[in-house]
Design a protein around this motif. Structure first.
Motif, PDB file in Angstrom:
ATOM      1  N   ILE A  51      18.107  -0.592  -0.732  1.00 14.60           N
ATOM      2  CA  ILE A  51      18.107  -0.703   0.740  1.00 14.60           C
ATOM      3  C   ILE A  51      19.525  -0.608   1.283  1.00 14.60           C
ATOM      4  CG2 ILE A  51      17.696  -2.292   2.657  1.00 14.60           C
ATOM      5  CD1 ILE A  51      15.195  -3.240   1.144  1.00 14.60           C
ATOM      6  N   VAL A  52      20.473  -1.288   0.602  1.00 15.57           N
ATOM      7  CA  VAL A  52      21.878  -1.229   1.057  1.00 15.57           C
ATOM      8  C   VAL A  52      22.373   0.205   1.053  1.00 15.57           C
ATOM      9  CG1 VAL A  52      24.252  -1.837   0.428  1.00 15.57           C
ATOM     10  CG2 VAL A  52      22.463  -3.584   0.396  1.00 15.57           C
ATOM     11  N   GLN A  53      22.051   0.961   0.018  1.00 16.96           N
ATOM     12  CA  GLN A  53      22.487   2.351  -0.073  1.00 16.96           C
ATOM     13  C   GLN A  53      21.848   3.209   1.031  1.00 16.96           C
ATOM     14  OE1 GLN A  53      21.430   3.351  -4.101  1.00 16.96           O
ATOM     15  NE2 GLN A  53      23.416   2.633  -4.934  1.00 16.96           N
ATOM     16  N   LEU A  54      20.548   2.947   1.216  1.00 17.02           N
ATOM     17  CA  LEU A  54      19.872   3.705   2.283  1.00 17.02           C
ATOM     18  C   LEU A  54      20.455   3.365   3.662  1.00 17.02           C
ATOM     19  CD1 LEU A  54      16.186   3.448   1.057  1.00 17.02           C
ATOM     20  CD2 LEU A  54      17.530   5.550   1.267  1.00 17.02           C
ATOM     21  N   ASN A  55      20.681   2.068   3.881  1.00 18.60           N
ATOM     22  CA  ASN A  55      21.263   1.656   5.173  1.00 18.60           C
ATOM     23  C   ASN A  55      22.672   2.234   5.371  1.00 18.60           C
ATOM     24  OD1 ASN A  55      19.111   0.235   6.218  1.00 18.60           O
ATOM     25  ND2 ASN A  55      19.715  -1.705   5.246  1.00 18.60           N
ATOM     26  N   GLU A  56      23.442   2.338   4.290  1.00 17.20           N
ATOM     27  CA  GLU A  56      24.791   2.935   4.383  1.00 17.20           C
ATOM     28  C   GLU A  56      24.687   4.403   4.785  1.00 17.20           C
ATOM     29  OE1 GLU A  56      28.868   2.855   4.475  1.00 17.20           O
ATOM     30  OE2 GLU A  56      27.513   1.154   4.161  1.00 17.20           O
ATOM     31  N   SER A  57      23.692   5.076   4.195  1.00 19.55           N
ATOM     32  CA  SER A  57      23.460   6.489   4.541  1.00 19.55           C
ATOM     33  C   SER A  57      23.050   6.626   6.000  1.00 19.55           C
ATOM     34  CB  SER A  57      22.389   7.081   3.624  1.00 19.55           C
ATOM     35  OG  SER A  57      22.106   8.404   4.007  1.00 19.55           O
ATOM     36  N   ILE A  58      22.134   5.724   6.421  1.00 23.31           N
ATOM     37  CA  ILE A  58      21.701   5.742   7.828  1.00 23.31           C
ATOM     38  C   ILE A  58      22.898   5.498   8.757  1.00 23.31           C
ATOM     39  CG2 ILE A  58      20.327   4.494   9.555  1.00 23.31           C
ATOM     40  CD1 ILE A  58      18.284   3.988   7.241  1.00 23.31           C
ATOM     41  N   LYS A  59      23.726   4.520   8.337  1.00 25.31           N
ATOM     42  CA  LYS A  59      24.909   4.185   9.134  1.00 25.31           C
ATOM     43  C   LYS A  59      25.825   5.398   9.274  1.00 25.31           C
ATOM     44  CE  LYS A  59      29.213   1.621   8.733  1.00 25.31           C
ATOM     45  NZ  LYS A  59      30.005   0.749   7.854  1.00 25.31           N
ATOM     46  N   ASN A  60      26.074   6.053   8.153  1.00 24.69           N
ATOM     47  CA  ASN A  60      26.964   7.223   8.175  1.00 24.69           C
ATOM     48  C   ASN A  60      26.385   8.350   9.033  1.00 24.69           C
ATOM     49  OD1 ASN A  60      28.825   5.968   6.536  1.00 24.69           O
ATOM     50  ND2 ASN A  60      27.965   6.792   4.633  1.00 24.69           N
ATOM     51  N   ASP A  61      25.061   8.541   8.902  1.00 23.07           N
ATOM     52  CA  ASP A  61      24.431   9.600   9.709  1.00 23.07           C
ATOM     53  C   ASP A  61      24.515   9.280  11.202  1.00 23.07           C
ATOM     54  OD1 ASP A  61      23.887  11.026   7.475  1.00 23.07           O
ATOM     55  OD2 ASP A  61      21.772  10.413   7.349  1.00 23.07           O
ATOM     56  N   LYS A  62      24.305   8.016  11.528  1.00 17.43           N
ATOM     57  CA  LYS A  62      24.404   7.616  12.933  1.00 17.43           C
ATOM     58  C   LYS A  62      25.844   7.770  13.443  1.00 17.43           C
ATOM     59  CE  LYS A  62      20.401   4.546  13.322  1.00 17.43           C
ATOM     60  NZ  LYS A  62      19.938   3.176  13.612  1.00 17.43           N
ATOM     61  N   ASN A  63      26.802   7.399  12.578  1.00 17.90           N
ATOM     62  CA  ASN A  63      28.213   7.600  12.959  1.00 17.90           C
ATOM     63  C   ASN A  63      28.515   9.079  13.182  1.00 17.90           C
ATOM     64  OD1 ASN A  63      28.828   4.893  12.909  1.00 17.90           O
ATOM     65  ND2 ASN A  63      29.725   4.933  10.855  1.00 17.90           N
ATOM     66  N   ALA A  64      27.940   9.912  12.330  1.00 15.86           N
ATOM     67  CA  ALA A  64      28.149  11.360  12.453  1.00 15.86           C
ATOM     68  C   ALA A  64      27.583  11.873  13.778  1.00 15.86           C
ATOM     69  CB  ALA A  64      27.513  12.087  11.287  1.00 15.86           C
ATOM     70  N   ILE A  65      26.384  11.358  14.120  1.00 14.00           N
ATOM     71  CA  ILE A  65      25.792  11.742  15.419  1.00 14.00           C
ATOM     72  C   ILE A  65      26.672  11.241  16.565  1.00 14.00           C
ATOM     73  CG2 ILE A  65      23.849  11.291  16.977  1.00 14.00           C
ATOM     74  CD1 ILE A  65      22.030  11.372  14.516  1.00 14.00           C
ATOM     75  N   GLY A  66      27.202  10.019  16.393  1.00 10.07           N
ATOM     76  CA  GLY A  66      28.126   9.478  17.414  1.00 10.07           C
ATOM     77  C   GLY A  66      29.341  10.364  17.572  1.00 10.07           C
ATOM     78  N   ASP A  67      29.856  10.842  16.418  1.00  9.49           N
ATOM     79  CA  ASP A  67      31.016  11.754  16.490  1.00  9.49           C
ATOM     80  C   ASP A  67      30.658  13.042  17.210  1.00  9.49           C
ATOM     81  OD1 ASP A  67      32.725  10.042  15.227  1.00  9.49           O
ATOM     82  OD2 ASP A  67      32.447  10.906  13.221  1.00  9.49           O
ATOM     83  N   ILE A  68      29.501  13.590  16.896  1.00  8.82           N
ATOM     84  CA  ILE A  68      29.047  14.829  17.547  1.00  8.82           C
ATOM     85  C   ILE A  68      28.932  14.622  19.052  1.00  8.82           C
ATOM     86  CG2 ILE A  68      27.091  16.400  17.810  1.00  8.82           C
ATOM     87  CD1 ILE A  68      26.628  16.029  14.750  1.00  8.82           C
ATOM     88  N   ASP A  69      28.296  13.501  19.450  1.00  5.25           N
ATOM     89  CA  ASP A  69      28.145  13.205  20.879  1.00  5.25           C
ATOM     90  C   ASP A  69      29.507  13.022  21.553  1.00  5.25           C
ATOM     91  OD1 ASP A  69      25.439  13.370  20.640  1.00  5.25           O
ATOM     92  OD2 ASP A  69      25.113  11.196  20.503  1.00  5.25           O
ATOM     93  N   ASN A  70      30.391  12.348  20.829  1.00  7.29           N
ATOM     94  CA  ASN A  70      31.729  12.099  21.388  1.00  7.29           C
ATOM     95  C   ASN A  70      32.493  13.405  21.571  1.00  7.29           C
ATOM     96  OD1 ASN A  70      33.834  10.334  22.259  1.00  7.29           O
ATOM     97  ND2 ASN A  70      34.863  10.670  20.312  1.00  7.29           N
TER      98      ASN A  70
END
Length: 970
Positions: free
Chosen positions: A659-678
């Motif tokens: 779960i921690v690994q999956l959540n880290e991946s989710i976190k990174n993907d969300k950060n990536a989307i945040g970067d794209i939006d920014n």
């Protein structure tokens, strides 16, 4: 100290003790009277006196005799009656006889008309035979002592013998025809006398006019008499402004005055003294030498050489007048005798290579601050004076007493910095077609002349400051435009390195579902799974806050650094400005107003200090307390809290790790989307700024054009004053098409020849073409668009931003279109254009400093010289001192030069002078006249100024003859 024709006080009508009629003087003796008389002349600074008596010059002879002994006069104690200064002044007073006659017919008031004969003192010995013993009255009695006695007996045989002379004198009158016949038949008398008539109503011609108007129906012959009297005379005694305006042709016309009175005439006044208290209480200002020839000049120049006023005419500031010039020539190459200048028109004449232009150039080089007019086209000086003579120097002294040498320290400013020097051919060069380089120089000349007015100069400087500021602002905006474009390009490039948003969203969704399945596999019920999901969402949000905090810190750091740099620059400019402010009240006020700059700079420094960070083993930390530190602490605290809240839901270690690994991946993907939006947000904002910057660039460009139309409108008032001279100057905003074309062609790809598609770049376009701003503006915008889009092809080495700056550069200029009597300057002959340019230089110039002109008549036809140029100089010399080199007699004679400087180089003429100097000069007034002295071997001293003019200057004799013919002196 000879300055030519100068303004001095003249008293034309002064009776003295013992006068033949109405003697009311009370002085006990003649010595007492003449002491009072000459002391009064000195106190009132009367430089010329017409000693007046009826039918006699005896009183004149008495005055001359007394003056001859004036240095010897002492009082009862043995003390001199007059000081040395008084003696020197009195010795130089021009005394001349004024013989007052009474002529018939009588006026309305029964008085005979007073007629005055002003005689040349040199002619006095001839007066008995040529004048007094020739005139007889209507009854045939001669104008002498026996004639008066015989006339008295004729009138009243019973009169006592003791009263016969006085009675005859009081009643004696002469018929006007007798005087006319005498003058007509005696050339020598005519040349040595000037006739004046009174214009009073009781004993002058005005009295006849009144009489004629009352009996107009039977007064035809009387009108002829009035005209005859006026035509007989050269001067009118009258202080009435209406008479003065009439007799110089201003009240009606020159033609009417000449028809009625024979010629224009000066109006003068005298004190007509019959008591001591009346001596010198009236006077006339006369501009002439103190001699009879000087007196004759007022008949030739009745308007410009005579003034009835309390104050000295033609006032000019002492600091703006050159009083004396002097060559300092250790080897006697140049005459070292000082040359004194007149405040009005000084002309320098002489033969070829006589040193005329060198003298003028020496004045210019000593005072002029414009080095360009002193040099040839190749940059060398027109005259290398130091090569003519070792140790050469030249000194100028102003009327204010300040002196300056040609050879002086570079840091010594000119004592007359605004002096104007117009060298030979300068006007001709400026008069060449206006499309070439010289035409541009002419436009600059006109502009500089307009700016000589302090208000206009300030307005033009403000205009320059505005357009220069616009240039800087426009270029900085162009830099900002391309910097913004680069940032957009970089952001778009960075965006391409990011993952696909749909992929990231799909991955987040899949991983979130896996986490949910794993949680259920550990035995969590649905409620617990939902709680877990809520906690995980909060943790994700908190992580995004952490990411945003980092992004915001970076943005603030970049902006604050730029702010500090810009504000530091403004502070420096502000401090420099305040140092130049002179008034303490203004300085104090703006120190307070602009203190916000200092406050803002300190604030930027405070912000920089507050957000400083340092790197430690456990990550980046803020050094000082600040908003970022506080937020980071809260985010980290929240992060820790949320992670602890999630622990109870993750009991199975293996599942927990997954779960921690999956959540880290989710976190990174969300950060990536945040970067794209920014990034997309930044791109959108920067594109918005890019368009605004582009609009600002074009607005600045348009504003600059309107600055030109505005300054032209503001300066228009300066050109109106020339319209009275027939000159018209119209200011227009023009565009230098050629300059743009040349600049753009130099960076364009010739193979593509993009420039061919724009009308603004056509070779037929010239800088002097009429313009429509909207057409230019639309073309400039199109070229701008095409360059940044790449449709306009440039050379490989060309910088796009620099080319855009080049295209949007300010190619506008203020252009001054000149017309003279409806002819455009560019279409005039070179000679006429030269004169018009001279009119511009003199007429537009606000400065009252001297103007130096070398041969202004070059390329002018004789008619232009005798009418336009001469009349212009006659008027303008009243406003400022003028010094001219000329070879044209009309400028010397008909412009009525007050001071003529004659130049001579030894050995250049057919006669070799015995002067000590190679270059020698002499000066004086036109009326300085004496024929060649054969025994005088110094050629400059051998004849009068008038004779030098006739001998040297082309058409000199003819000019004098024409001038004197005009006023019947022939």
């Amino acid at each position: 100290m000879n300055k030519g024709s100068e303004w001095r006080k003249w008293n034309f009508h002064v009776h003295t003790k013992g006068t033949n009629k109405n003697d009311q003087f009370t002085s006990a003796t003649m010595d007492d009277f003449f002491y009072t008389f000459f002391k009064g002349a000195f106190d009132n600074q009367i430089s010329a006196i017409g000693i007046t008596d009826y039918f006699s010059i005896d009183r004149y002879l008495e005055a001359v005799e007394y003056r001859a002994e004036i240095e010897k006069k002492i009082d009862s104690t043995g003390k001199k009656l007059f000081t040395d200064i008084e003696v020197e002044f009195i010795k130089n007073i021009f005394l001349f006889p004024n013989v007052e006659l009474r002529i018939s017919p009588a006026t309305k008031k029964g008085k005979f008309i007073n007629l005055h004969f002003l005689f040349n003192p040199d002619y006095v010995p001839s007066l008995n035979n040529s004048f007094f013993n020739k005139l007889q009255n209507i009854d045939g009695y001669l104008m002498n002592e026996q004639g008066f006695i015989d006339y008295a007996k004729h009138l009243d045989p019973k009169i006592h013998v003791d009263a016969q002379y006085k009675y005859g004198l009081d009643n004696y009158n002469i018929e006007v025809g007798e005087i006319k016949k005498l003058i007509t038949n005696n050339k020598e008398l005519r040349e040595n006398s000037i006739v004046a008539v009174s214009s009073k109503s009781n004993d002058g011609v005005s009295g006849l006019k009144d009489y004629y108007s009352e009996f107009e129906s039977e007064g035809g012959s009387l009108l002829g008499t009035i005209k005859s009297i006026y035509k007989l005379t050269q001067i009118v005694f009258s202080g009435a402004p209406s008479d003065k305006d009439y007799f110089i042709g201003k009240k009606t016309s020159v033609e009417e005055v000449e028809n009625h009175a024979g010629s224009l005439k000066p109006c003068i006044i005298g004190c007509d003294s019959h008591t001591e208290s009346e001596l010198f209480n009236k006077f006339t200002w006369i501009k002439a030498n103190l001699n009879f020839e000087g007196l004759r000049q007022i008949c030739l120049e009745p308007e410009h050489r005579v003034r009835i006023d309390n104050d000295k005419p033609d006032f000019k500031e002492a600091k703006l007048l050159i009083d004396k010039i002097q060559f300092l020539s250790p080897n006697d190459i140049f005459s070292t005798v000082p040359i004194y200048l007149n405040p009005n028109l000084n002309v320098i004449i002489g033969g070829k290579s006589s040193g005329k232009s060198i003298l003028l150039y020496a004045i210019a080089k000593t005072l002029s601050t414009d080095d360009t007019v002193l040099k040839n086209d190749d940059g060398t000086y027109k005259y290398e004076l130091n090569t003519i003579e070792n140790g050469f120097d030249f000194e100028i002294t102003t009327k204010g007493g300040f002196s300056q040498k040609l050879n002086r320290n570079d840091d010594e400013n000119s004592i007359v910095p605004e002096i104007k020097y117009i060298p030979q051919s300068y006007l001709v060069k400026l008069a060449e077609p206006e499309l070439n380089k010289k035409g541009k120089s002419l436009n600059k000349l006109v502009r500089d002349l307009i700016k000589e007015d302090d208000t206009c100069k300030e307005a033009y400087q403000n205009f320059i400051n505005k357009v220069q500021q616009n240039d800087k602002l426009r270029n900085s905006q162009i830099d900002l435009f391309f910097e913004t474009q680069r940032e957009i390009d970089n952001l778009e490039g960075e965006l391409k390195t990011k993952s696909n948003r749909e992929v990231l969203e799909q991955n987040i969704k899949a991983n979130s579902e896996k986490v949910e399945e794993l949680n259920k596999s550990t035995g969590l019920n649905d409620t617990q799974v939902e709680e877990y999901k809520k906690l995980q969402a909060k943790l994700d949000l908190n992580n995004l806050k952490h990411q945003s905090l980092g992004n915001d810190l970076s943005s603030i750091n970049i902006f604050n650094a730029e702010l500090k740099q810009v504000i530091s620059s403004f502070k420096q400019k502000k401090d420099s400005l305040l140092e130049t402010i002179q008034l303490p009240e203004i300085k104090k006020f703006f120190q307070n107003e602009y203190s916000i700059i200092d406050i803002l700079l300190e604030k930027a420094k405070t912000i920089e200090n507050s957000i400083q960070t340092e790197i430690r083993e456990d990550g980046t930390h803020f050094i000082n307390d600040c908003l970022f530190k506080n937020l980071l602490t809260l985010i980290n605290s929240k992060n820790l809290e949320l992670k602890n809240s999630l622990k109870p839901y993750l009991k199975d270690e293996k599942i927990k790790l997954a779960i921690v690994q999956l959540n880290e991946s989710i976190k990174n993907d969300k950060n990536a989307i945040g970067d794209i939006d920014n990034i997309n947000k930044k791109i959108k904002e920067k594109k918005k700024n890019l368009q605004k910057t582009k609009d600002d660039i074009l607005n600045i460009y348009e504003e600059s054009y309107h600055e030109y139309t505005s300054i032209i409108e503001n300066l228009k008032v300066r050109t109106h004053e020339l319209e009275k001279d027939g000159l018209k100057i119209v200011g227009k905003a023009k565009y230098n098409f050629k300059k743009l074309r040349d600049n753009l062609w130099s960076v364009s790809d010739g193979r593509s020849a993009s420039y061919n598609q724009y009308s603004i770049l056509q070779e037929s376009k010239k800088a002097t073409d009429e313009i429509i701003f909207e057409d230019i503006f639309n073309e400039i915008k199109k070229i701008f668009e095409d360059i940044i889009s790449g449709q306009y092809v440039l050379t490989s080495k060309a910088s796009v931003s620099n080319v855009v700056k080049l295209v949007l550069d300010d190619y506008f200029f203020d252009y001054w279109e000149i017309t003279y009597k409806k002819d455009k300057l560019g279409k005039m002959s070179t000679g006429k254009a030269s004169f018009v340019i001279l009119m511009l230089i003199i007429g537009l110039s606000k400065s009252r400093s001297p103007i130096l002109i070398d041969q202004p008549e070059d390329n002018l036809d004789n008619r232009s010289i005798t009418t336009d140029l001469v009349n212009y100089l006659r008027n303008k010399k009243l406003e400022r001192q003028i010094i001219i080199v000329t070879h044209n007699a009309n400028i010397v004679v008909n412009a009525d030069a007050e001071n003529v400087i004659v130049a001579n180089q030894k050995g250049q003429s057919n006669e070799n002078s015995t002067s000590l100097y190679k270059f020698d000069y002499i000066n004086g007034a036109i009326e300085s006249s004496f024929d060649r002295i054969l025994t005088e071997t110094d050629i400059l001293k051998s004849m009068g100024i008038r004779q030098h003019i006739a001998d040297i200057v082309e058409g000199g004799k003819e000019a004098f003859i024409m001038r004197e013919k005009k006023y019947r002196f022939h």
